[in-house]
Scaffold this motif. Structure first.
Motif, PDB file in Angstrom:
ATOM      1  N   LEU A   6      19.726  54.788  23.951  1.00  0.00           N
ATOM      2  CA  LEU A   6      19.066  54.392  25.166  1.00  0.00           C
ATOM      3  C   LEU A   6      18.517  52.973  25.079  1.00  0.00           C
ATOM      4  O   LEU A   6      18.497  52.262  26.085  1.00  0.00           O
ATOM      5  N   ILE A   7      18.091  52.571  23.891  1.00  0.00           N
ATOM      6  CA  ILE A   7      17.542  51.226  23.736  1.00  0.00           C
ATOM      7  C   ILE A   7      18.549  50.192  24.199  1.00  0.00           C
ATOM      8  O   ILE A   7      18.231  49.292  24.972  1.00  0.00           O
ATOM      9  N   HIS A   8      19.781  50.325  23.722  1.00  0.00           N
ATOM     10  CA  HIS A   8      20.802  49.335  24.042  1.00  0.00           C
ATOM     11  C   HIS A   8      21.166  49.367  25.518  1.00  0.00           C
ATOM     12  O   HIS A   8      21.439  48.328  26.112  1.00  0.00           O
ATOM     13  N   LEU A   9      21.164  50.548  26.118  1.00  0.00           N
ATOM     14  CA  LEU A   9      21.473  50.659  27.543  1.00  0.00           C
ATOM     15  C   LEU A   9      20.392  49.967  28.375  1.00  0.00           C
ATOM     16  O   LEU A   9      20.689  49.176  29.273  1.00  0.00           O
ATOM     17  N   PHE A  10      19.132  50.224  28.066  1.00  0.00           N
ATOM     18  CA  PHE A  10      18.039  49.568  28.793  1.00  0.00           C
ATOM     19  C   PHE A  10      18.061  48.062  28.556  1.00  0.00           C
ATOM     20  O   PHE A  10      17.838  47.273  29.474  1.00  0.00           O
ATOM     21  N   ALA A  11      18.314  47.658  27.321  1.00  0.00           N
ATOM     22  CA  ALA A  11      18.354  46.227  27.009  1.00  0.00           C
ATOM     23  C   ALA A  11      19.513  45.552  27.727  1.00  0.00           C
ATOM     24  O   ALA A  11      19.377  44.435  28.223  1.00  0.00           O
TER      25      ALA A  11
ATOM     26  N   VAL B  38       9.511  41.769  24.196  1.00  0.00           N
ATOM     27  CA  VAL B  38       8.875  42.827  24.991  1.00  0.00           C
ATOM     28  C   VAL B  38       9.125  44.188  24.342  1.00  0.00           C
ATOM     29  O   VAL B  38       8.209  45.003  24.212  1.00  0.00           O
ATOM     30  N   LEU B  39      10.377  44.429  23.910  1.00  0.00           N
ATOM     31  CA  LEU B  39      10.711  45.699  23.268  1.00  0.00           C
ATOM     32  C   LEU B  39       9.850  45.916  22.023  1.00  0.00           C
ATOM     33  O   LEU B  39       9.290  46.999  21.829  1.00  0.00           O
ATOM     34  N   GLN B  40       9.732  44.903  21.184  1.00  0.00           N
ATOM     35  CA  GLN B  40       8.959  45.042  19.957  1.00  0.00           C
ATOM     36  C   GLN B  40       7.474  45.243  20.261  1.00  0.00           C
ATOM     37  O   GLN B  40       6.800  46.012  19.590  1.00  0.00           O
TER      38      GLN B  40
ATOM     39  N   ALA C 116       7.070  48.811  21.413  1.00  0.00           N
ATOM     40  CA  ALA C 116       7.242  49.709  20.269  1.00  0.00           C
ATOM     41  C   ALA C 116       6.016  49.675  19.359  1.00  0.00           C
ATOM     42  O   ALA C 116       5.560  50.713  18.876  1.00  0.00           O
ATOM     43  N   ALA C 117       5.464  48.471  19.128  1.00  0.00           N
ATOM     44  CA  ALA C 117       4.271  48.357  18.277  1.00  0.00           C
ATOM     45  C   ALA C 117       3.073  49.042  18.935  1.00  0.00           C
ATOM     46  O   ALA C 117       2.287  49.719  18.257  1.00  0.00           O
ATOM     47  N   LEU C 118       2.938  48.890  20.232  1.00  0.00           N
ATOM     48  CA  LEU C 118       1.842  49.541  20.949  1.00  0.00           C
ATOM     49  C   LEU C 118       1.969  51.062  20.871  1.00  0.00           C
ATOM     50  O   LEU C 118       1.002  51.765  20.573  1.00  0.00           O
ATOM     51  N   PHE C 119       3.184  51.557  21.089  1.00  0.00           N
ATOM     52  CA  PHE C 119       3.424  53.005  20.994  1.00  0.00           C
ATOM     53  C   PHE C 119       3.165  53.508  19.574  1.00  0.00           C
ATOM     54  O   PHE C 119       2.495  54.522  19.374  1.00  0.00           O
TER      55      PHE C 119
END
Length: 138
Positions: A1-6, A22-24, A27-30
Motif C-alpha cells: 500500500l505504501i508504494h500505491l499511495f506514494a 512526509v511519509l517518514q 511513520a515516526a509520529l505513529f
C-alpha cells in the motif's frame, strides 16, 4: 500500500523527496505514539531493552528504507506505471534481502528458497519489460 499511495502522491506533482519526508514524518509520529502506549502500559522504560548494536542496525535499516522509498518515489514521479514500478521494487527487496541475508548475516536458504528467488527474478524481468497499456484519463 505504501508504494500505491506514494505513486498517487508523485503523480499529483508533489516532488518525490517531499513525499518521502512526509511519509517518514507520519511513520515516526505513529511509531512514537505506539512506543508511548507500550511504555504507559508497561509502567515506564524499565522493561524496554535495547543495546548499541541494535540501535546501529536500526539506523542502517532506516537509511536503506529511506533510499528505497526515494528511488520508488522518483520512479513514480517519472510516470512509470504502478503496475510496473511496485512489483519491481517489492520483488527487488525480496531478492536483495535474500542475498544480503546470506552475505551480511550468514543466513542460509535451502534449494527451494533459491529456486523461489530465481523465479522471482524472472518475474521481475518480465514485469520490467512489459510495455503495458496506458488507460485513457490516467
Amino acid at each position: 500500500l505504501i508504494h500505491l499511495f506514494a505513486h498517487g502522491s508523485c503523480s499529483l506533482a508533489l516532488p518525490p523527496v517531499c513525499v518521502g519526508v512526509v511519509l517518514q514524518f507520519v511513520a515516526a509520529l505513529f511509531g512514537s505514539t505506539l512506543l508511548g502506549a507500550i511504555l504507559i502500559k508497561d509502567g515506564g522504560a524499565g522493561g524496554l531493552e535495547y543495546d548499541h548494536a541494535g540501535l546501529i542496525w536500526s539506523c542502517m535499516a532506516g537509511l536503506a528504507v529511506g533510499m528505497a522509498e526515494l528511488l520508488s518515489f522518483t520512479v513514480s514521479g517519472m510516470g512509470v506505471q504502478a503496475t510496473q514500478s511496485i512489483p519491481i521494487i517489492i520483488g527487488g527487496s525480496v531478492l536483495f534481502g535474500a542475498v544480503l541475508g546470506l552475505l551480511m548475516l550468514g543466513e542460509t536458504m535451502m534449494v527451494p528458497g533459491w529456486i523461489g528467488v530465481a523465479l522471482l527474478t524472472t518475474g521481475i524481468g518480465m514485469v520490467a519489460t512489459d510495455p503495458g497499456e496506458k488507460v485513457a484519463g490516467h
